[in-house]
Design an enzyme around this catalytic site. Structure first.
Site, PDB file in Angstrom:
ATOM      1  N   HIS A 122      53.926  79.944  47.036  1.00 54.87           N
ATOM      2  CA  HIS A 122      53.293  81.447  47.025  1.00 54.87           C
ATOM      3  C   HIS A 122      52.593  81.577  48.262  1.00 54.87           C
ATOM      4  O   HIS A 122      52.714  82.855  48.591  1.00 54.87           O
ATOM      5  CB  HIS A 122      52.091  81.497  46.078  1.00 54.87           C
ATOM      6  CG  HIS A 122      52.592  81.492  44.436  1.00 54.87           C
ATOM      7  ND1 HIS A 122      53.456  82.447  44.155  1.00 54.87           N
ATOM      8  CD2 HIS A 122      52.084  80.977  43.388  1.00 54.87           C
ATOM      9  CE1 HIS A 122      53.668  82.592  42.998  1.00 54.87           C
ATOM     10  NE2 HIS A 122      52.695  81.430  42.286  1.00 54.87           N
ATOM     11  N   GLU A 124      56.669  84.359  40.172  1.00 55.27           N
ATOM     12  CA  GLU A 124      56.640  83.152  39.565  1.00 55.27           C
ATOM     13  C   GLU A 124      57.861  82.273  39.698  1.00 55.27           C
ATOM     14  O   GLU A 124      58.016  81.126  39.851  1.00 55.27           O
ATOM     15  CB  GLU A 124      56.069  83.243  38.234  1.00 55.27           C
ATOM     16  CG  GLU A 124      54.525  83.603  38.118  1.00 55.27           C
ATOM     17  CD  GLU A 124      53.873  82.576  38.614  1.00 55.27           C
ATOM     18  OE1 GLU A 124      53.820  81.523  38.752  1.00 55.27           O
ATOM     19  OE2 GLU A 124      52.817  83.267  39.375  1.00 55.27           O
ATOM     20  N   GLU A 149      52.716  76.081  44.357  1.00 54.60           N
ATOM     21  CA  GLU A 149      51.529  76.880  44.798  1.00 54.60           C
ATOM     22  C   GLU A 149      51.549  77.218  46.377  1.00 54.60           C
ATOM     23  O   GLU A 149      51.699  78.234  46.939  1.00 54.60           O
ATOM     24  CB  GLU A 149      50.183  76.061  44.825  1.00 54.60           C
ATOM     25  CG  GLU A 149      49.707  75.816  43.214  1.00 54.60           C
ATOM     26  CD  GLU A 149      49.928  77.337  42.532  1.00 54.60           C
ATOM     27  OE1 GLU A 149      49.446  78.227  43.300  1.00 54.60           O
ATOM     28  OE2 GLU A 149      50.246  77.210  41.269  1.00 54.60           O
TER      29      GLU A 149
END
Lengths: 191, 404, 134
Positions: free
Chosen positions: B147, B226, B144
């Site tokens: 990102h 991803e 996360e």
């Protein structure tokens, strides 16, 4: 006449390009050097945090671990030696900090044998805090070393090495774990 | 290595530009078809896009977090989670500590938001916190935060706004068409040569194809990000097995997230809608198949660098690259580390079982909701909600009466 | 959370790391989705899974609404010899045992697969409703 102007224009253009390249590379170097400094500051914060947590831990553990005076003293001693090299270079500091990390690791390994201690909320909170601080130190070190690597590459590779030499950028020092045993957490079995 | 990966997103950016062009073309042709003016259509498309942007910019995070019923967590509330996030913040070299949210939901998932790394947030569900051990949670948080670090959040927000605008315009245009706007207009305009008919047909084709094409581009970008986030997580943690086993546990969880919707889907660590569709086929999913992500992570035998991830990816995809070439340039080996969970040093606080974690997290939420905790002498703990009116409560286990 | 049967506000009880919502008025018990998963994870209560997959039972028992999502819950039969009527949230939010139902269910369990089930959990579930039966 005409050729003269063309030459002057070319010279000016070349000089301008060189200046821009110089400024660009110089700024890049400064940015990287700052990144290294910042990364070091992050390690420092965590080392300080570990240093501050230890008296608390020793105080909590003391009552339970009467037969482990050596282990406790080793932690206290390692902590003091960290203090004495506080203003030394990266190399010396990483050695002292490595030893402190190892002493702590041994303390937690021994603590496994004391079920009362493991039920103590205060101890559990301290253990979480210290183990995580240990992780944070190694993650911050990871990032620091990567930053140093990128920075050193820049100061050694053409053409940025010329500018680095001219403006006095020195290669950064890696934060290595000099105590070999600290690289792997001590594995103790109590079967 | 870090700078390069975040700046090298040329392919993704080219795809975003194509989406933008798609929007402009759609506006232009529909403008001609409906108003006899391509410029008017263009302006309308841009106006809709700007409005969507403004909404997203000013309320983006709040909409996303509010929708998922997220609650902010401080360090005192849940030290372990906070520590793991801080560990990954240090590993990724992010300058600011993200805000942490917990979503009370038995489904296992996590997502990150924030249009710039200075004010990012990461949210995890209570289900996820229950299921994962420390190493696994670290892998998920690493994913996360990457990102955030790679500025995927901003990129994906731009994409989803473009996609949303295209879908909305196409949708209303088709409505307009069905309820007869265009037929009358056509007849009343002068002449109406074959050229105009062709433009009308092009407009219609665009109306149908643009949303589909935009969706495909969107999915392609999302999947690529991803993979990159998985690779970054492996690099940050130096332990790809953590994320791999987390993905495995998340995939086997039977609960579906209650509060996800289409717009927020790409922000999650796994696609929250995976159970509604059939087996998510390759081109129509925001996320690569989980089994494949796990396989790549597990075949990273040599090390934890982007290069190792790329090699593992190549084994499955027959030689195609997933990492930008610049990330593969530096060849310093990155060693893997062994698991923390279970080692002697890490024992105790590290590996508490799933049920202990469940209690810990629920108690945290109860306390946030101002529940009163009563410990009965028989070992039962009574948690009384603030709206409970009675002055006394009887322990259902031993029958002892407690004052509230 | 409001009791789906009598709408009184429920309390949460925790014993031996199991948590459930309990109505002090009617002694009904609510298991939320996460708690069921935990329970199924640590015991082999396959009967519950079977029950959740069985078709909706026809009954005259009053309809209840799920305390978390507000949807009408579905009735499911649980157990074989003297089945209990469960109320199951259609969105997978959890399930509801009326007063005494859980006892009835637990009592008929050991006949079939006593060894497979963790005794601690069963004894708790059984004990939790004791006062209501006294």
């Amino acid at each position: 006449m005409d050729i003269g102007i063309v030459i002057i224009v070319i010279v000016i253009a070349v000089v301008l390009i060189l200046i821009f390249a110089f400024v660009g590379i110089y700024n890049g170097l400064v940015k990287l050097r700052n990144q290294v400094k910042n990364a070091w500051a992050q390690i420092d914060v965590q080392l300080k945090r570990r240093f501050d947590l230890i008296p608390n831990l020793v105080e909590t553990v003391k009552g339970y671990m009467k037969h482990e005076r050596d282990t406790l003293e080793a932690v206290t001693r390692a902590r003091t030696s960290v203090q004495t090299v506080a203003n030394a270079g990266v190399g010396e500091r990483s050695k002292a900090e490595g030893e402190l990390g190892m002493a702590l690791g041994r303390l937690f390994a021994v603590a496994e044998q004391y079920p009362d201690l493991k039920a103590n909320q205060n101890f559990l909170a301290l253990q979480e805090e210290l183990t995580s601080t240990e992780n944070k130190i190694s993650f911050a070190r990871q990032y620091y070393n990567d930053s140093v690597l990128t920075y050193n590459n820049k100061t050694q590779m053409f053409p940025s090495n010329i500018i680095a030499m001219m403006t006095g950028f020195k290669a950064g020092e890696f934060f290595e774990v000099t105590v070999p045993a600290e690289k792997e957490a001590p594995k103790v079995s109590f079967s | 290595m870090w700078e390069q990966i975040s700046s090298n997103r040329t392919r993704s950016i080219v795809l975003v530009i194509i989406m933008g062009l798609l929007l402009l073309l759609l506006g232009y042709f529909l403008g001609i078809a409906f108003f006899d003016s391509g410029i008017l259509g263009l302006i309308l498309a841009i106006v809709v896009w700007i409005i969507m942007n403004l909404i997203a910019y000013f309320q983006g995070d709040n909409i996303l977090l509010g929708m998922a019923k997220a609650r902010k967590i401080e360090k005192e509330d849940y030290p372990r989670l906070y520590n793991i996030v801080e560990e990954m913040k240090l590993a990724s070299g992010l300058e600011h500590m993200p805000t942490i949210y917990i979503i009370d939901d038995p489904a296992s998932n996590a997502f990150a938001t924030g249009r710039d790394p200075k004010q990012a947030s990461v949210a995890v569900t209570t289900g996820l916190l229950q299921v994962l051990n420390r190493d696994e949670l670290q892998g998920v948080i690493g994913h996360e935060l990457s990102h955030v670090k790679n500025r995927d959040v901003l990129l994906m927000a731009m994409c989803s706004i473009l996609l949303g605008t295209i879908v909305i315009i196409a949708y209303y245009a088709s409505r307009f068409l069905i309820f007869g706007g265009v037929g009358n207009r056509r007849r009343s305009s002068s002449g109406g040569g074959s050229a105009q008919l062709i433009i009308l047909i092009i407009g219609l084709v665009f109306m149908i194809l643009a949303p589909i094409a935009a969706q495909f581009i969107y999915f392609a970008i999302s999947r690529k990000r991803e993979y990159l986030a998985d690779a970054s997580s492996a690099l940050y943690t130096r332990y790809p097995e953590g994320l791999a086993s987390a993905l495995e546990k998340i995939a086997s969880s039977t609960n579906q997230l209650k509060s996800a919707n289409n717009a927020t889907a790409p922000m999650y660590i796994i696609n929250p809608f995976r159970k509604q569709g059939l087996r998510a086929s390759d081109l129509t999913s925001t996320h690569p198949p989980i089994s494949e992500r796990i396989r790549i992570l597990r075949s990273m035998a040599g090390g934890a660098s982007y290069k190792d991830y790329n090699q593992a990816y190549q084994q499955i995809h027959k030689g195609s690259n997933v990492m930008p070439p610049s990330a593969l340039g530096l060849t310093e080996p990155v060693p893997l580390r062994s698991a923390q969970t279970g080692t002697a040093q890490a024992g105790g606080a590290y590996e508490s079982g799933r049920r202990e974690r469940a209690r810990e997290i629920n108690d945290l939420l109860w306390k946030k909701d101002n529940y009163i905790m009563l410990d009965c002498s028989c070992g039962t703990r009574l948690k009384i909600p603030p709206e409970f009116k009675n002055a006394i409560v009887r322990c259902p286990h031993c029958g002892k009466v407690h004052q509230v | 959370m409001k009791c789906p049967a009598c709408h009184h506000s429920m309390i949460v009880i925790e014993y031996d790391k199991i948590e459930l919502d309990y109505c002090t008025e009617c002694s009904g018990i609510w298991f939320d989705a996460g708690e069921i998963e935990l329970l199924l994870d640590t015991t082999n209560l396959d009967v519950i899974n079977q029950s959740l997959q069985s078709p909706e039972a026809r009954t005259a028992e009053k309809e209840r609404r799920c305390p978390t999502c507000g949807k009408k819950m579905e009735k499911r039969k649980l157990g074989e010899s003297s089945p209990v009527l469960l109320d199951v949230c259609p969105n997978g939010g959890g399930l509801w045992f009326d007063s005494g139902e859980i006892n009835q269910f637990v009592q008929q369990l050991p006949e079939k697969d006593s060894g497979a089930i963790s005794n601690r959990i069963l004894s708790f579930i059984q004990n939790v409703v004791k006062p209501a039966n006294q």
